[in-house]
Design an enzyme around this catalytic site. Structure first.
Site, mmCIF file in Angstrom:
data_model
loop_
_atom_site.group_PDB
_atom_site.id
_atom_site.type_symbol
_atom_site.label_atom_id
_atom_site.label_comp_id
_atom_site.label_asym_id
_atom_site.label_seq_id
_atom_site.Cartn_x
_atom_site.Cartn_y
_atom_site.Cartn_z
ATOM 1 N N ARG A 1 0.890 -1.184 0.000
ATOM 2 C CA ARG A 1 0.000 0.000 0.000
ATOM 3 C C ARG A 1 0.915 1.217 0.000
ATOM 4 O O ARG A 1 1.731 1.396 0.901
ATOM 5 C CB ARG A 1 -0.887 -0.004 1.248
ATOM 6 C CG ARG A 1 -1.603 1.316 1.444
ATOM 7 C CD ARG A 1 -2.660 1.278 2.510
ATOM 8 N NE ARG A 1 -3.854 0.610 2.017
ATOM 9 C CZ ARG A 1 -5.059 0.708 2.577
ATOM 10 N NH1 ARG A 1 -5.230 1.454 3.667
ATOM 11 N NH2 ARG A 1 -6.098 0.076 2.072
ATOM 12 N N HIS B 1 -7.582 0.785 -6.142
ATOM 13 C CA HIS B 1 -7.741 -0.062 -4.938
ATOM 14 C C HIS B 1 -8.449 -1.360 -5.362
ATOM 15 O O HIS B 1 -9.589 -1.612 -4.981
ATOM 16 C CB HIS B 1 -8.550 0.701 -3.880
ATOM 17 C CG HIS B 1 -8.510 0.099 -2.519
ATOM 18 N ND1 HIS B 1 -7.703 -0.972 -2.183
ATOM 19 C CD2 HIS B 1 -9.187 0.422 -1.366
ATOM 20 C CE1 HIS B 1 -7.884 -1.271 -0.910
ATOM 21 N NE2 HIS B 1 -8.783 -0.448 -0.402
ATOM 22 N N GLN C 1 -10.279 -3.947 -2.888
ATOM 23 C CA GLN C 1 -11.587 -3.549 -2.376
ATOM 24 C C GLN C 1 -12.696 -3.967 -3.348
ATOM 25 O O GLN C 1 -13.775 -4.378 -2.940
ATOM 26 C CB GLN C 1 -11.626 -2.029 -2.160
ATOM 27 C CG GLN C 1 -12.924 -1.543 -1.561
ATOM 28 C CD GLN C 1 -13.131 -2.000 -0.118
ATOM 29 O OE1 GLN C 1 -12.253 -1.827 0.706
ATOM 30 N NE2 GLN C 1 -14.285 -2.581 0.184
ATOM 31 N N ASP D 1 -17.187 7.302 -1.074
ATOM 32 C CA ASP D 1 -15.912 7.198 -0.351
ATOM 33 C C ASP D 1 -15.622 8.565 0.265
ATOM 34 O O ASP D 1 -16.299 9.555 -0.064
ATOM 35 C CB ASP D 1 -14.813 6.792 -1.367
ATOM 36 C CG ASP D 1 -13.473 6.480 -0.720
ATOM 37 O OD1 ASP D 1 -13.405 6.351 0.519
ATOM 38 O OD2 ASP D 1 -12.475 6.369 -1.468
ATOM 39 N N CYS E 1 -16.199 1.705 1.118
ATOM 40 C CA CYS E 1 -15.031 0.876 1.450
ATOM 41 C C CYS E 1 -14.596 1.041 2.898
ATOM 42 O O CYS E 1 -13.928 0.170 3.449
ATOM 43 C CB CYS E 1 -13.876 1.200 0.501
ATOM 44 S SG CYS E 1 -13.265 2.894 0.625
ATOM 45 N N ARG F 1 -13.508 -8.552 2.637
ATOM 46 C CA ARG F 1 -12.091 -8.310 2.311
ATOM 47 C C ARG F 1 -11.285 -9.570 2.657
ATOM 48 O O ARG F 1 -10.387 -9.972 1.918
ATOM 49 C CB ARG F 1 -11.546 -7.107 3.099
ATOM 50 C CG ARG F 1 -12.131 -5.762 2.724
ATOM 51 C CD ARG F 1 -11.750 -5.337 1.324
ATOM 52 N NE ARG F 1 -10.307 -5.267 1.125
ATOM 53 C CZ ARG F 1 -9.527 -4.242 1.494
ATOM 54 N NH1 ARG F 1 -10.070 -3.183 2.055
ATOM 55 N NH2 ARG F 1 -8.231 -4.252 1.256
HETATM 56 N N1 NVA Z 1 -9.908 6.780 -1.134
HETATM 57 C C1 NVA Z 1 -9.519 6.340 0.186
HETATM 58 C C2 NVA Z 1 -9.734 4.868 0.345
HETATM 59 C C3 NVA Z 1 -9.390 4.329 1.705
HETATM 60 C C4 NVA Z 1 -9.574 2.860 1.820
HETATM 61 C C5 NVA Z 1 -8.054 6.694 0.413
HETATM 62 O O1 NVA Z 1 -7.243 6.518 -0.505
HETATM 63 O O2 NVA Z 1 -7.736 7.179 1.507
HETATM 64 N N1 CP Z 2 -11.182 -0.076 2.855
HETATM 65 C C1 CP Z 2 -9.890 -0.127 3.242
HETATM 66 O O1 CP Z 2 -8.966 -0.389 2.454
HETATM 67 O O2 CP Z 2 -9.716 0.091 4.577
HETATM 68 P P1 CP Z 2 -8.325 0.334 5.330
HETATM 69 O O3 CP Z 2 -7.773 1.640 4.861
HETATM 70 O O4 CP Z 2 -8.711 0.340 6.783
HETATM 71 O O5 CP Z 2 -7.398 -0.800 5.004
#
Ligand code: NVA
Ligand code: CP
Length: 302
Positions: free
Chosen positions: A104, A131, A134, A219, A259, A287
């Site tokens: 990540r 992502h 997800q 989101d 998500c 997940r």
């Molecule tokens: N769009 C959000 C998704 C988190 C799971 C982010 O990138 O922070």
């Molecule tokens: N939805 C998701 O990826 O959650 P986290 O950021 O908690 O991993």
């Protein structure tokens, strides 16, 4: 044979994605029945987190342990990555020992570089652009509640961000129509919209866009790395909340997904989060099951 990676949904065929979805539901049943299933015994997944996580870390770590393997949590603060060791070198070293790498991070080019230099499968656990993990859970959740998503209409409300981009990819791969209601200046990548015109359309007004849709997804307004834009984004997105009035425009059996983490009172009202059509908790749990199917597919010996 070349190594298979999972950097975006486009790395897999529709057939592979559908097979993974069915396998995820099967693995969910196996786990709930108490049966022990350990195809990844003695295998290790190295997990690199350059951004925060609750669901992704927990689901990958527990998933590996349920499959009989082990997961290693690596953060830039405690590894040489944080002190500037190149991604290429890191990929070579980790992949000489681990059986899979989950990452990540910020730029999508980082996961691409990691994959290019890795001898083992690399999984994208979120970048600024995508992502895909997800989406595996979201598609499984829709299927478990409503059957096939093919031919259905999905509404994305809010930022044209990493999740929105993965929804665009999903529209093509799983065969649904995607309406995107984003405020001007916050559209998804125009090249992606253009390349997927057959499946994707932008409709500015969220109430118009919600008419007769089968699934509503949103989101956060400010993603990880955009914290300093929070106030500006609150102003830009104020008319883009998923609330009861918006859900009433959708089909009566429409589902709501997010998500998570969610900000009640911003992108979604508390009422919608807790309504019976909200499947956010199943979505979060899936997940685990979806990624177990992915890990088995990429890492188990044939
Ligand atoms: N769009 C959000 C998704 C988190 C799971 C982010 O990138 O922070
Ligand atoms: N939805 C998701 O990826 O959650 P986290 O950021 O908690 O991993």
């Amino acid at each position: 044979m070349s190594i298979k990676h999972f950097l975006t949904l486009q790395d897999f065929s529709t057939a592979e994605l559908n097979q993974l979805m069915l396998r995820a539901t099967e693995l969910k049943k196996v786990q709930k029945s108490g049966e022990i299933f350990e195809p990844l015994k003695n295998k290790t997944l190295a997990m690199i987190f350059e951004k925060s996580s609750t669901r992704t870390r927990i689901s990958f770590e527990i998933g590996m342990s349920q499959l009989g393997g082990h997961a290693l949590f690596l953060s830039p603060r405690d590894t040489q990555l944080g002190r500037g060791e190149p991604i290429e070198d890191t990929a070579k070293v980790i992949s000489s020992m681990a059986d899979g790498i989950m990452i990540r991070t910020f730029g999508h080019d980082i996961v691409e570089k990691m994959a290019e230099h890795s001898q083992v499968p690399v999984i994208n656990a979120l970048t600024d652009d995508y992502h895909p993990c997800q989406l595996l859970a979201d598609m499984q959740t829709y299927h478990e509640h409503r059957g096939s998503i093919e031919g259905k209409t999905v509404l994305w409300v809010g930022d044209g961000n990493n999740m929105c981009h993965s929804y665009i990819n999903a529209a093509k791969q799983y065969g649904f129509k995607l309406r995107i209601a984003s405020p001007e200046d916050y559209d998804p990548n125009p090249k992606m919209v253009e390349a997927n015109r057959e499946h994707v359309e932008i409709i500015r007004n969220p109430m118009d866009a919600a008419e007769n849709v089968d699934l509503v997804v949103t989101d956060v307004w400010a993603s990880m790395g955009q914290e300093e834009e929070q106030k500006k984004r609150e102003r830009a997105f104020k008319d883009y909340q998923v609330n009861t009035a918006l859900m009433q425009q959708a089909n009566p059996d429409a589902l709501f997904m997010h998500c998570l983490p969610a900000h009640r009172g911003e992108e979604v009202s508390a009422e919608v989060m807790d309504a019976k059509d909200s499947v956010v908790w199943d979505e979060a749990e899936n997940r685990l099951h979806a990624q177990k199917a992915l890990l088995e597919y990429l890492m188990a010996d044939a």
